[in-house]
Enzyme design. Structure first.
Site, mmCIF file in Angstrom:
data_model
loop_
_atom_site.group_PDB
_atom_site.id
_atom_site.type_symbol
_atom_site.label_atom_id
_atom_site.label_comp_id
_atom_site.label_asym_id
_atom_site.label_seq_id
_atom_site.Cartn_x
_atom_site.Cartn_y
_atom_site.Cartn_z
ATOM 1 C CB CYS A 307 -13.807 -82.130 0.663
ATOM 2 S SG CYS A 307 -14.329 -80.564 0.077
HETATM 3 C C1 UN1 Z 1 -13.003 -78.911 -1.817
HETATM 4 O O1 UN1 Z 1 -12.818 -80.043 -2.261
HETATM 5 O O2 UN1 Z 1 -12.444 -78.541 -0.759
HETATM 6 O O3 UN1 Z 1 -17.721 -78.438 -5.668
HETATM 7 C C2 UN1 Z 1 -13.809 -77.871 -2.487
HETATM 8 C C3 UN1 Z 1 -16.548 -78.740 -5.818
HETATM 9 C C4 UN1 Z 1 -15.507 -77.646 -5.890
HETATM 10 C C5 UN1 Z 1 -15.050 -77.242 -4.531
HETATM 11 C C6 UN1 Z 1 -14.500 -78.369 -3.734
HETATM 12 N N1 UN1 Z 1 -16.025 -76.504 -6.612
HETATM 13 O O4 UN1 Z 1 -16.198 -79.909 -5.884
#
Ligand code: UN1
Length: 542
Positions: A307
Protein backbone atom coordinates in the site's frame (compact mmCIF):
# COMPACT_ATOMS: atom_id res chain seq x y z
CA UNK A 1 -11.69 -31.79 18.19
CA UNK A 2 -7.96 -31.72 18.72
CA UNK A 3 -6.44 -28.90 20.72
CA UNK A 4 -4.22 -26.69 18.63
CA UNK A 5 -1.10 -27.95 20.40
CA UNK A 6 -2.07 -31.62 20.42
CA UNK A 7 -0.76 -32.45 16.96
CA UNK A 8 1.91 -31.46 14.46
CA UNK A 9 1.00 -30.21 11.00
CA UNK A 10 -1.15 -32.81 9.32
CA UNK A 11 0.18 -33.63 5.85
CA UNK A 12 -2.05 -34.62 2.94
CA UNK A 13 -1.19 -36.63 -0.10
CA UNK A 14 0.36 -34.23 -2.58
CA UNK A 15 1.41 -34.13 -6.20
CA UNK A 16 3.58 -31.11 -5.56
CA UNK A 17 6.78 -30.50 -7.47
CA UNK A 18 9.78 -31.45 -5.31
CA UNK A 19 7.33 -33.12 -2.92
CA UNK A 20 6.57 -29.88 -1.12
CA UNK A 21 4.24 -30.70 1.74
CA UNK A 22 0.50 -30.19 1.40
CA UNK A 23 -1.11 -29.45 4.75
CA UNK A 24 -4.59 -29.97 6.09
CA UNK A 25 -5.40 -26.61 7.65
CA UNK A 26 -7.95 -25.84 10.35
CA UNK A 27 -9.74 -22.96 11.92
CA UNK A 28 -8.69 -22.44 15.53
CA UNK A 29 -11.69 -21.73 17.71
CA UNK A 30 -11.28 -21.64 21.47
CA UNK A 31 -7.93 -23.41 21.08
CA UNK A 32 -9.47 -26.29 19.11
CA UNK A 33 -8.73 -27.27 15.53
CA UNK A 34 -11.97 -27.18 13.57
CA UNK A 35 -13.09 -27.79 10.02
CA UNK A 36 -15.83 -25.70 8.40
CA UNK A 37 -19.28 -26.75 9.58
CA UNK A 38 -20.24 -27.23 5.93
CA UNK A 39 -17.21 -29.48 5.38
CA UNK A 40 -16.20 -27.24 2.46
CA UNK A 41 -12.63 -26.16 1.89
CA UNK A 42 -10.45 -24.14 -0.47
CA UNK A 43 -6.84 -24.50 -1.59
CA UNK A 44 -3.82 -22.28 -1.16
CA UNK A 45 -1.70 -22.21 -4.32
CA UNK A 46 1.89 -21.03 -4.73
CA UNK A 47 1.58 -18.16 -7.25
CA UNK A 48 5.20 -18.61 -8.34
CA UNK A 49 4.66 -22.29 -9.08
CA UNK A 50 1.02 -23.00 -9.77
CA UNK A 51 1.40 -26.79 -9.51
CA UNK A 52 2.43 -26.38 -5.88
CA UNK A 53 -0.60 -26.57 -3.58
CA UNK A 54 0.23 -25.68 0.03
CA UNK A 55 -2.90 -27.08 1.59
CA UNK A 56 -6.62 -27.16 2.09
CA UNK A 57 -8.40 -24.82 4.49
CA UNK A 58 -11.92 -24.52 5.85
CA UNK A 59 -14.32 -22.36 3.89
CA UNK A 60 -15.88 -20.98 7.04
CA UNK A 61 -19.62 -20.48 7.29
CA UNK A 62 -21.54 -17.81 9.16
CA UNK A 63 -22.05 -20.30 12.00
CA UNK A 64 -18.26 -20.87 12.22
CA UNK A 65 -17.63 -17.12 12.40
CA UNK A 66 -20.28 -16.74 15.10
CA UNK A 67 -18.76 -19.63 17.05
CA UNK A 68 -15.36 -17.91 16.90
CA UNK A 69 -16.91 -14.63 18.08
CA UNK A 70 -18.63 -16.40 20.97
CA UNK A 71 -15.31 -17.99 21.98
CA UNK A 72 -13.60 -14.58 21.90
CA UNK A 73 -16.46 -13.13 23.97
CA UNK A 74 -16.27 -15.82 26.64
CA UNK A 75 -12.49 -15.60 27.00
CA UNK A 76 -12.60 -11.79 27.35
CA UNK A 77 -13.27 -11.55 31.14
CA UNK A 78 -10.30 -13.70 32.15
CA UNK A 79 -7.91 -12.31 29.54
CA UNK A 80 -8.76 -8.67 30.24
CA UNK A 81 -8.20 -9.24 33.96
CA UNK A 82 -4.83 -10.98 33.40
CA UNK A 83 -2.16 -8.47 34.48
CA UNK A 84 -0.89 -6.51 31.49
CA UNK A 85 2.78 -7.42 32.23
CA UNK A 86 1.81 -11.10 32.01
CA UNK A 87 0.06 -10.46 28.71
CA UNK A 88 3.28 -8.73 27.62
CA UNK A 89 5.34 -11.75 28.64
CA UNK A 90 3.29 -14.01 26.38
CA UNK A 91 3.78 -11.52 23.55
CA UNK A 92 7.53 -11.58 24.25
CA UNK A 93 7.43 -15.38 23.97
CA UNK A 94 5.78 -14.98 20.57
CA UNK A 95 8.67 -12.79 19.43
CA UNK A 96 11.21 -15.34 20.64
CA UNK A 97 9.40 -18.22 18.91
CA UNK A 98 9.22 -16.20 15.70
CA UNK A 99 13.00 -15.70 15.91
CA UNK A 100 13.53 -19.41 16.47
CA UNK A 101 11.40 -20.37 13.45
CA UNK A 102 12.22 -17.33 11.32
CA UNK A 103 13.92 -19.19 8.45
CA UNK A 104 11.07 -21.68 8.05
CA UNK A 105 8.42 -18.97 8.23
CA UNK A 106 10.28 -16.87 5.67
CA UNK A 107 10.34 -19.78 3.22
CA UNK A 108 6.71 -20.64 3.92
CA UNK A 109 5.67 -17.02 3.29
CA UNK A 110 7.68 -16.82 0.06
CA UNK A 111 6.11 -20.09 -1.09
CA UNK A 112 2.58 -18.97 -0.32
CA UNK A 113 2.55 -15.43 -1.78
CA UNK A 114 5.57 -15.29 -4.09
CA UNK A 115 7.30 -12.39 -2.35
CA UNK A 116 11.11 -12.59 -2.39
CA UNK A 117 12.89 -14.36 0.46
CA UNK A 118 14.69 -11.12 1.33
CA UNK A 119 11.43 -9.21 1.70
CA UNK A 120 9.79 -12.05 3.59
CA UNK A 121 12.75 -11.97 5.97
CA UNK A 122 12.19 -8.25 6.52
CA UNK A 123 8.54 -8.83 7.15
CA UNK A 124 8.90 -11.62 9.71
CA UNK A 125 11.45 -9.35 11.40
CA UNK A 126 8.78 -6.61 11.54
CA UNK A 127 6.47 -9.07 13.32
CA UNK A 128 9.30 -9.89 15.76
CA UNK A 129 10.01 -6.19 16.35
CA UNK A 130 6.33 -5.64 17.06
CA UNK A 131 6.32 -8.41 19.69
CA UNK A 132 9.46 -7.11 21.37
CA UNK A 133 8.12 -3.56 21.45
CA UNK A 134 4.77 -4.56 22.95
CA UNK A 135 6.26 -6.98 25.44
CA UNK A 136 7.47 -3.94 27.37
CA UNK A 137 4.36 -1.90 26.66
CA UNK A 138 2.59 -4.47 28.82
CA UNK A 139 4.55 -2.90 31.69
CA UNK A 140 3.69 0.61 30.54
CA UNK A 141 -0.05 0.54 30.07
CA UNK A 142 -0.13 3.69 32.13
CA UNK A 143 -3.07 5.74 33.27
CA UNK A 144 -2.80 9.11 35.01
CA UNK A 145 -3.65 10.69 38.33
CA UNK A 146 -5.40 14.00 37.75
CA UNK A 147 -5.93 16.82 40.26
CA UNK A 148 -9.49 17.51 41.26
CA UNK A 149 -10.90 21.05 41.59
CA UNK A 150 -12.43 19.91 44.89
CA UNK A 151 -10.61 19.02 48.14
CA UNK A 152 -10.36 15.42 49.36
CA UNK A 153 -11.17 14.06 45.98
CA UNK A 154 -8.96 12.13 43.53
CA UNK A 155 -9.28 11.65 39.78
CA UNK A 156 -7.73 8.85 37.74
CA UNK A 157 -7.61 7.62 34.16
CA UNK A 158 -7.30 3.99 33.11
CA UNK A 159 -6.92 2.35 29.73
CA UNK A 160 -9.64 -0.25 29.25
CA UNK A 161 -9.87 -2.87 26.47
CA UNK A 162 -12.67 -2.57 23.92
CA UNK A 163 -13.75 -6.23 23.89
CA UNK A 164 -13.88 -8.52 20.87
CA UNK A 165 -11.85 -7.33 17.87
CA UNK A 166 -12.42 -8.52 14.31
CA UNK A 167 -9.12 -8.55 12.42
CA UNK A 168 -9.03 -8.55 8.62
CA UNK A 169 -5.78 -8.11 6.74
CA UNK A 170 -4.55 -8.43 3.15
CA UNK A 171 -2.12 -11.11 1.95
CA UNK A 172 0.63 -8.72 0.79
CA UNK A 173 1.94 -8.34 4.36
CA UNK A 174 0.53 -11.53 5.84
CA UNK A 175 2.67 -11.63 8.99
CA UNK A 176 3.68 -8.05 9.90
CA UNK A 177 0.23 -6.51 9.46
CA UNK A 178 -1.82 -9.03 11.53
CA UNK A 179 0.84 -8.68 14.22
CA UNK A 180 0.56 -4.86 14.01
CA UNK A 181 -3.10 -5.38 14.82
CA UNK A 182 -3.39 -8.34 17.16
CA UNK A 183 -0.33 -7.76 19.34
CA UNK A 184 -1.46 -4.34 20.63
CA UNK A 185 -5.05 -5.64 20.73
CA UNK A 186 -4.22 -8.49 23.10
CA UNK A 187 -1.67 -6.40 25.00
CA UNK A 188 -4.55 -4.06 25.88
CA UNK A 189 -6.65 -7.02 27.05
CA UNK A 190 -8.90 -7.52 24.02
CA UNK A 191 -9.67 -10.86 22.40
CA UNK A 192 -9.69 -11.41 18.63
CA UNK A 193 -11.27 -13.20 15.74
CA UNK A 194 -8.76 -13.18 12.92
CA UNK A 195 -10.02 -13.77 9.40
CA UNK A 196 -6.91 -14.92 7.52
CA UNK A 197 -6.32 -13.60 3.98
CA UNK A 198 -7.67 -16.08 1.46
CA UNK A 199 -4.28 -16.21 -0.28
CA UNK A 200 -2.14 -16.85 2.82
CA UNK A 201 -4.06 -19.29 5.05
CA UNK A 202 -1.13 -21.64 5.75
CA UNK A 203 1.16 -18.89 6.99
CA UNK A 204 -1.70 -17.53 9.13
CA UNK A 205 -2.31 -21.02 10.55
CA UNK A 206 1.40 -21.40 11.39
CA UNK A 207 1.52 -17.94 13.02
CA UNK A 208 -1.61 -18.62 15.08
CA UNK A 209 -0.06 -21.87 16.31
CA UNK A 210 3.06 -19.97 17.36
CA UNK A 211 0.81 -17.62 19.33
CA UNK A 212 -0.64 -20.59 21.22
CA UNK A 213 2.78 -22.16 21.80
CA UNK A 214 3.74 -18.87 23.45
CA UNK A 215 1.30 -19.49 26.26
CA UNK A 216 -1.78 -17.71 24.93
CA UNK A 217 -4.93 -19.02 26.67
CA UNK A 218 -7.60 -20.68 24.53
CA UNK A 219 -10.04 -18.34 22.84
CA UNK A 220 -7.94 -15.17 23.03
CA UNK A 221 -7.13 -15.33 19.31
CA UNK A 222 -9.49 -17.33 17.13
CA UNK A 223 -8.52 -17.99 13.53
CA UNK A 224 -11.04 -18.44 10.76
CA UNK A 225 -10.23 -19.02 7.11
CA UNK A 226 -12.31 -18.27 4.07
CA UNK A 227 -13.00 -15.77 1.34
CA UNK A 228 -13.45 -12.04 1.79
CA UNK A 229 -17.02 -12.23 0.49
CA UNK A 230 -17.71 -15.16 2.85
CA UNK A 231 -16.07 -15.32 6.28
CA UNK A 232 -14.78 -11.73 6.03
CA UNK A 233 -18.25 -10.40 5.26
CA UNK A 234 -19.85 -12.53 8.02
CA UNK A 235 -17.41 -10.99 10.48
CA UNK A 236 -18.35 -7.46 9.38
CA UNK A 237 -22.08 -8.33 9.37
CA UNK A 238 -21.72 -9.47 12.98
CA UNK A 239 -21.10 -5.82 13.93
CA UNK A 240 -24.81 -5.21 13.19
CA UNK A 241 -25.63 -8.10 15.54
CA UNK A 242 -23.71 -6.55 18.43
CA UNK A 243 -21.14 -9.35 18.45
CA UNK A 244 -18.06 -7.23 17.64
CA UNK A 245 -16.56 -4.24 19.50
CA UNK A 246 -13.85 -3.28 17.02
CA UNK A 247 -12.89 -3.98 13.43
CA UNK A 248 -9.35 -3.51 12.23
CA UNK A 249 -9.01 -3.75 8.48
CA UNK A 250 -6.18 -3.38 5.98
CA UNK A 251 -7.24 -3.53 2.35
CA UNK A 252 -8.92 -1.59 -0.42
CA UNK A 253 -10.59 1.80 0.01
CA UNK A 254 -14.05 0.66 -1.24
CA UNK A 255 -14.15 -2.27 1.23
CA UNK A 256 -12.81 0.01 3.98
CA UNK A 257 -15.62 2.49 3.34
CA UNK A 258 -18.20 -0.30 3.55
CA UNK A 259 -16.73 -1.47 6.88
CA UNK A 260 -16.59 2.12 8.14
CA UNK A 261 -20.30 2.53 7.37
CA UNK A 262 -21.28 -0.65 9.22
CA UNK A 263 -19.12 0.30 12.22
CA UNK A 264 -20.32 3.90 12.12
CA UNK A 265 -24.00 3.05 12.32
CA UNK A 266 -23.26 0.83 15.34
CA UNK A 267 -20.83 3.28 16.98
CA UNK A 268 -18.18 0.57 16.88
CA UNK A 269 -14.54 1.61 16.58
CA UNK A 270 -12.87 0.90 13.23
CA UNK A 271 -9.21 1.05 12.25
CA UNK A 272 -9.03 1.37 8.47
CA UNK A 273 -5.71 1.21 6.61
CA UNK A 274 -6.54 1.57 2.94
CA UNK A 275 -5.05 2.29 -0.46
CA UNK A 276 -2.51 4.81 -1.63
CA UNK A 277 -1.31 6.61 -4.74
CA UNK A 278 1.95 7.53 -3.12
CA UNK A 279 3.81 10.43 -4.76
CA UNK A 280 7.59 10.68 -4.96
CA UNK A 281 9.05 14.02 -6.08
CA UNK A 282 12.51 14.41 -7.63
CA UNK A 283 14.00 17.92 -7.51
CA UNK A 284 17.09 19.15 -9.41
CA UNK A 285 19.25 19.43 -6.27
CA UNK A 286 18.79 15.71 -5.47
CA UNK A 287 21.48 13.10 -5.77
CA UNK A 288 19.93 11.55 -8.86
CA UNK A 289 21.56 8.14 -8.55
CA UNK A 290 20.32 7.81 -5.01
CA UNK A 291 16.87 9.00 -6.11
CA UNK A 292 16.78 6.40 -8.89
CA UNK A 293 17.44 3.66 -6.31
CA UNK A 294 14.64 4.93 -4.07
CA UNK A 295 12.08 5.34 -6.86
CA UNK A 296 12.95 1.95 -8.35
CA UNK A 297 12.58 0.14 -5.03
CA UNK A 298 9.38 2.01 -4.17
CA UNK A 299 7.89 1.13 -7.56
CA UNK A 300 8.95 -2.46 -8.02
CA UNK A 301 9.73 -3.96 -4.59
CA UNK A 302 7.05 -6.55 -3.70
CA UNK A 303 6.08 -6.30 -7.41
CA UNK A 304 4.48 -2.96 -6.50
CA UNK A 305 1.99 -4.69 -4.22
CA UNK A 306 2.48 -2.61 -1.08
CA UNK A 307 0.00 0.00 0.00
CA UNK A 308 3.08 2.23 0.31
CA UNK A 309 4.38 1.48 -3.21
CA UNK A 310 5.24 4.36 -5.51
CA UNK A 311 2.25 5.66 -7.47
CA UNK A 312 3.06 8.96 -9.21
CA UNK A 313 6.74 9.68 -9.84
CA UNK A 314 6.82 13.49 -10.12
CA UNK A 315 9.97 14.79 -11.78
CA UNK A 316 11.10 18.41 -12.11
CA UNK A 317 11.39 19.35 -15.80
CA UNK A 318 15.05 20.46 -15.53
CA UNK A 319 16.25 16.93 -14.74
CA UNK A 320 13.35 15.04 -16.31
CA UNK A 321 15.17 13.50 -19.30
CA UNK A 322 18.30 12.65 -17.36
CA UNK A 323 16.33 11.04 -14.53
CA UNK A 324 14.01 9.04 -16.79
CA UNK A 325 17.04 7.69 -18.72
CA UNK A 326 18.77 6.54 -15.54
CA UNK A 327 15.54 5.09 -14.15
CA UNK A 328 14.73 3.16 -17.32
CA UNK A 329 18.25 1.73 -17.48
CA UNK A 330 17.54 0.02 -14.21
CA UNK A 331 13.95 -0.96 -14.92
CA UNK A 332 14.78 -2.63 -18.23
CA UNK A 333 17.00 -5.26 -16.63
CA UNK A 334 14.96 -5.84 -13.45
CA UNK A 335 15.67 -9.35 -12.10
CA UNK A 336 12.25 -11.03 -11.84
CA UNK A 337 11.56 -14.63 -10.80
CA UNK A 338 10.97 -17.11 -8.00
CA UNK A 339 13.45 -16.18 -5.27
CA UNK A 340 13.23 -19.70 -3.87
CA UNK A 341 14.94 -20.94 -7.00
CA UNK A 342 16.90 -17.91 -8.28
CA UNK A 343 19.14 -15.50 -6.36
CA UNK A 344 19.06 -11.72 -6.51
CA UNK A 345 15.46 -11.24 -7.67
CA UNK A 346 13.97 -7.75 -7.17
CA UNK A 347 10.48 -9.10 -7.39
CA UNK A 348 8.64 -12.37 -7.79
CA UNK A 349 5.18 -13.39 -8.83
CA UNK A 350 1.94 -11.56 -8.20
CA UNK A 351 0.38 -12.47 -4.84
CA UNK A 352 -2.29 -14.57 -6.57
CA UNK A 353 -4.34 -14.82 -9.76
CA UNK A 354 -6.88 -12.32 -8.39
CA UNK A 355 -4.20 -9.62 -7.99
CA UNK A 356 -2.99 -10.35 -11.53
CA UNK A 357 -6.48 -9.87 -12.98
CA UNK A 358 -6.95 -6.55 -11.17
CA UNK A 359 -3.49 -5.39 -12.27
CA UNK A 360 -4.23 -6.13 -15.92
CA UNK A 361 -7.43 -4.07 -15.63
CA UNK A 362 -5.42 -1.17 -14.19
CA UNK A 363 -2.98 -1.36 -17.13
CA UNK A 364 -5.92 -1.07 -19.49
CA UNK A 365 -6.95 2.08 -17.63
CA UNK A 366 -3.48 3.61 -18.26
CA UNK A 367 -3.74 2.73 -21.93
CA UNK A 368 -7.30 4.05 -22.25
CA UNK A 369 -6.11 7.28 -20.63
CA UNK A 370 -3.54 7.70 -23.40
CA UNK A 371 -0.49 7.51 -21.11
CA UNK A 372 2.65 6.69 -23.11
CA UNK A 373 4.23 3.35 -22.21
CA UNK A 374 8.03 3.11 -22.01
CA UNK A 375 8.11 -0.55 -20.97
CA UNK A 376 5.67 -3.35 -20.12
CA UNK A 377 3.70 -6.08 -21.86
CA UNK A 378 1.33 -7.26 -19.13
CA UNK A 379 1.83 -10.86 -18.10
CA UNK A 380 5.25 -12.39 -18.72
CA UNK A 381 5.19 -15.37 -21.06
CA UNK A 382 8.00 -17.52 -22.36
CA UNK A 383 7.59 -15.84 -25.75
CA UNK A 384 7.48 -12.30 -24.40
CA UNK A 385 9.72 -11.86 -21.38
CA UNK A 386 11.79 -8.96 -20.04
CA UNK A 387 15.56 -9.45 -20.19
CA UNK A 388 15.93 -9.94 -16.42
CA UNK A 389 13.29 -12.67 -16.08
CA UNK A 390 14.54 -16.00 -14.77
CA UNK A 391 12.83 -19.37 -15.05
CA UNK A 392 9.77 -20.74 -16.81
CA UNK A 393 7.09 -18.06 -17.11
CA UNK A 394 4.31 -20.62 -17.44
CA UNK A 395 4.95 -21.94 -13.95
CA UNK A 396 3.70 -18.84 -12.14
CA UNK A 397 1.94 -15.49 -12.50
CA UNK A 398 4.58 -12.91 -13.35
CA UNK A 399 4.17 -9.39 -14.67
CA UNK A 400 6.42 -7.14 -16.69
CA UNK A 401 7.59 -3.94 -15.02
CA UNK A 402 5.56 -1.06 -16.49
CA UNK A 403 6.42 2.61 -16.78
CA UNK A 404 4.04 5.22 -18.21
CA UNK A 405 5.05 8.80 -19.02
CA UNK A 406 3.13 11.91 -20.07
CA UNK A 407 0.67 11.24 -17.27
CA UNK A 408 -1.39 14.30 -16.38
CA UNK A 409 -3.76 15.29 -13.64
CA UNK A 410 -6.85 14.84 -15.83
CA UNK A 411 -6.13 11.11 -16.32
CA UNK A 412 -7.74 8.38 -14.24
CA UNK A 413 -4.38 6.63 -13.87
CA UNK A 414 -3.03 9.74 -12.10
CA UNK A 415 -5.62 9.29 -9.35
CA UNK A 416 -6.21 5.56 -9.02
CA UNK A 417 -4.04 3.09 -7.15
CA UNK A 418 -2.39 0.48 -9.37
CA UNK A 419 -1.55 -2.55 -7.24
CA UNK A 420 1.35 -4.07 -9.14
CA UNK A 421 4.62 -3.26 -10.92
CA UNK A 422 3.65 -0.02 -12.66
CA UNK A 423 4.86 3.55 -12.18
CA UNK A 424 3.14 6.60 -13.66
CA UNK A 425 5.49 9.52 -14.37
CA UNK A 426 4.37 13.15 -14.23
CA UNK A 427 6.40 16.25 -15.16
CA UNK A 428 6.46 19.23 -12.80
CA UNK A 429 7.44 22.76 -13.81
CA UNK A 430 8.67 23.88 -10.36
CA UNK A 431 8.48 22.97 -6.67
CA UNK A 432 5.02 24.49 -6.16
CA UNK A 433 3.67 22.51 -9.09
CA UNK A 434 5.31 19.32 -7.78
CA UNK A 435 3.74 19.81 -4.36
CA UNK A 436 0.38 20.51 -5.97
CA UNK A 437 0.64 17.27 -7.99
CA UNK A 438 1.71 15.32 -4.90
CA UNK A 439 -1.44 16.47 -3.14
CA UNK A 440 -3.79 16.08 -6.11
CA UNK A 441 -4.72 12.39 -5.78
CA UNK A 442 -7.58 11.29 -3.52
CA UNK A 443 -5.16 9.37 -1.29
CA UNK A 444 -2.76 10.40 1.47
CA UNK A 445 -0.83 7.40 2.76
CA UNK A 446 2.88 7.72 2.06
CA UNK A 447 4.90 10.33 0.14
CA UNK A 448 8.53 11.18 -0.52
CA UNK A 449 10.86 13.81 -1.93
CA UNK A 450 14.44 13.71 -3.11
CA UNK A 451 16.11 17.11 -2.68
CA UNK A 452 19.22 18.56 -1.13
CA UNK A 453 17.56 21.93 -0.59
CA UNK A 454 16.58 22.01 3.09
CA UNK A 455 13.91 24.65 2.62
CA UNK A 456 12.27 22.59 -0.13
CA UNK A 457 12.33 19.51 2.09
CA UNK A 458 10.75 21.56 4.89
CA UNK A 459 8.07 22.95 2.58
CA UNK A 460 7.28 19.48 1.28
CA UNK A 461 7.05 18.03 4.78
CA UNK A 462 4.71 20.80 5.92
CA UNK A 463 2.73 21.12 2.67
CA UNK A 464 2.02 17.48 1.89
CA UNK A 465 -1.19 15.88 3.10
CA UNK A 466 -0.10 12.34 3.93
CA UNK A 467 0.33 10.11 6.95
CA UNK A 468 3.98 9.40 6.15
CA UNK A 469 6.77 11.22 4.31
CA UNK A 470 10.25 10.11 3.30
CA UNK A 471 12.95 12.73 2.75
CA UNK A 472 15.65 11.40 0.45
CA UNK A 473 14.09 7.98 0.88
CA UNK A 474 11.55 5.77 -0.86
CA UNK A 475 7.83 5.73 -0.04
CA UNK A 476 8.10 2.36 1.74
CA UNK A 477 9.88 1.22 4.87
CA UNK A 478 7.69 1.59 7.96
CA UNK A 479 9.24 0.64 11.28
CA UNK A 480 7.43 -1.14 14.12
CA UNK A 481 7.62 1.80 16.53
CA UNK A 482 6.56 4.67 14.24
CA UNK A 483 2.89 5.45 13.53
CA UNK A 484 1.66 3.94 10.27
CA UNK A 485 -1.46 5.15 8.50
CA UNK A 486 -2.92 7.72 6.18
CA UNK A 487 -5.32 10.57 5.64
CA UNK A 488 -7.89 11.33 2.90
CA UNK A 489 -8.84 8.15 0.98
CA UNK A 490 -6.10 6.15 2.70
CA UNK A 491 -7.84 5.64 6.01
CA UNK A 492 -9.91 7.03 8.82
CA UNK A 493 -7.01 8.58 10.73
CA UNK A 494 -6.30 5.66 13.06
CA UNK A 495 -2.70 4.54 13.33
CA UNK A 496 -0.91 1.21 13.60
CA UNK A 497 2.40 0.63 15.41
CA UNK A 498 4.29 2.26 18.25
CA UNK A 499 2.55 3.80 21.23
CA UNK A 500 -0.03 5.45 18.93
CA UNK A 501 -1.81 2.19 18.10
CA UNK A 502 -2.76 1.73 21.75
CA UNK A 503 -5.41 4.44 21.24
CA UNK A 504 -7.04 2.19 18.66
CA UNK A 505 -7.46 -0.79 21.01
CA UNK A 506 -8.39 0.86 24.30
CA UNK A 507 -10.66 3.55 25.62
CA UNK A 508 -9.97 6.02 28.41
CA UNK A 509 -11.91 5.42 31.59
CA UNK A 510 -12.09 8.43 33.93
CA UNK A 511 -12.69 7.56 37.60
CA UNK A 512 -13.27 9.99 40.45
CA UNK A 513 -12.91 8.97 44.09
CA UNK A 514 -14.71 11.24 46.57
CA UNK A 515 -12.96 10.90 49.94
CA UNK A 516 -14.63 13.80 51.79
CA UNK A 517 -17.68 11.76 52.82
CA UNK A 518 -20.06 14.35 51.42
CA UNK A 519 -21.50 15.38 48.08
CA UNK A 520 -19.30 18.08 46.57
CA UNK A 521 -20.56 19.50 43.28
CA UNK A 522 -17.99 20.08 40.57
CA UNK A 523 -17.96 23.68 39.27
CA UNK A 524 -20.56 24.71 41.91
CA UNK A 525 -18.88 23.97 45.26
CA UNK A 526 -15.49 25.15 44.10
CA UNK A 527 -13.83 27.87 46.21
CA UNK A 528 -13.58 31.03 44.15
CA UNK A 529 -10.43 33.10 44.22
CA UNK A 530 -11.27 36.79 43.76
CA UNK A 531 -9.21 39.03 41.55
CA UNK A 532 -7.45 41.62 43.67
CA UNK A 533 -8.66 45.23 43.42
CA UNK A 534 -6.58 46.72 40.60
CA UNK A 535 -4.20 49.47 41.68
CA UNK A 536 -3.40 50.68 38.21
CA UNK A 537 -5.81 52.59 36.02
CA UNK A 538 -5.53 50.74 32.70
CA UNK A 539 -7.90 53.15 30.96
CA UNK A 540 -5.23 55.85 31.27
CA UNK A 541 -3.05 53.75 28.86
CA UNK A 542 -5.56 53.82 26.05
C1 UN1 B 1 1.20 -2.56 3.60
O1 UN1 B 1 1.52 -2.48 2.42
O2 UN1 B 1 0.02 -2.86 3.93
O3 UN1 B 1 6.41 0.33 4.95
C2 UN1 B 1 2.13 -2.39 4.73
C3 UN1 B 1 6.15 -0.66 4.29
C4 UN1 B 1 5.91 -1.98 4.99
C5 UN1 B 1 4.49 -2.11 5.42
C6 UN1 B 1 3.52 -1.98 4.30
N1 UN1 B 1 6.80 -2.12 6.12
O4 UN1 B 1 6.06 -0.60 3.07
Amino acid sequence: MAHVLATGFEKMESKNPNDNPKIKGYNIINGKLKLASSGESFESINPAWLDDCLGEFPLSTKADVHEALAAARSSFPSWSSTPAPTRGQIIGNMGRLLMEHKDDLVRLQAREIGKTLKECGGEIQEAIDTCLFFQSEGRRLYGQTVNSELPDKELFTYRRPLGVCGIINACNFPSAVPFWKMIPAIMCGNTCVWKSPQDSPLLSFALARIMYESGLPDGVINLIHGKGSGAGQYLVDAVDLGMVDKISFTGSTPVGKMIGEVCGRNLVSASLELGGKNPLVIMPSANLDNAVEGAYWAGFGTAGQRCTSLGNLIIHEDIYDEFVDKFMNKVISTPIGDSMRHDGMIYGSMLSEKYAIDFLKALKMCEDDGAKKLIGSGRITNDLRPEGFQGDANEGIYMWPHVYVDVTEDMKCFHEEIFGPAVTIVKASDFEHALHLANASPYGLSSAIYTNDRLEAYRYKTGIKAGMTGINNSTTGAEAHLPFGGVKGSGNGTRESGIWVIEAYSYWHAVNDELSGKLQLAQMDVDEVDIEEAEADYSSLA
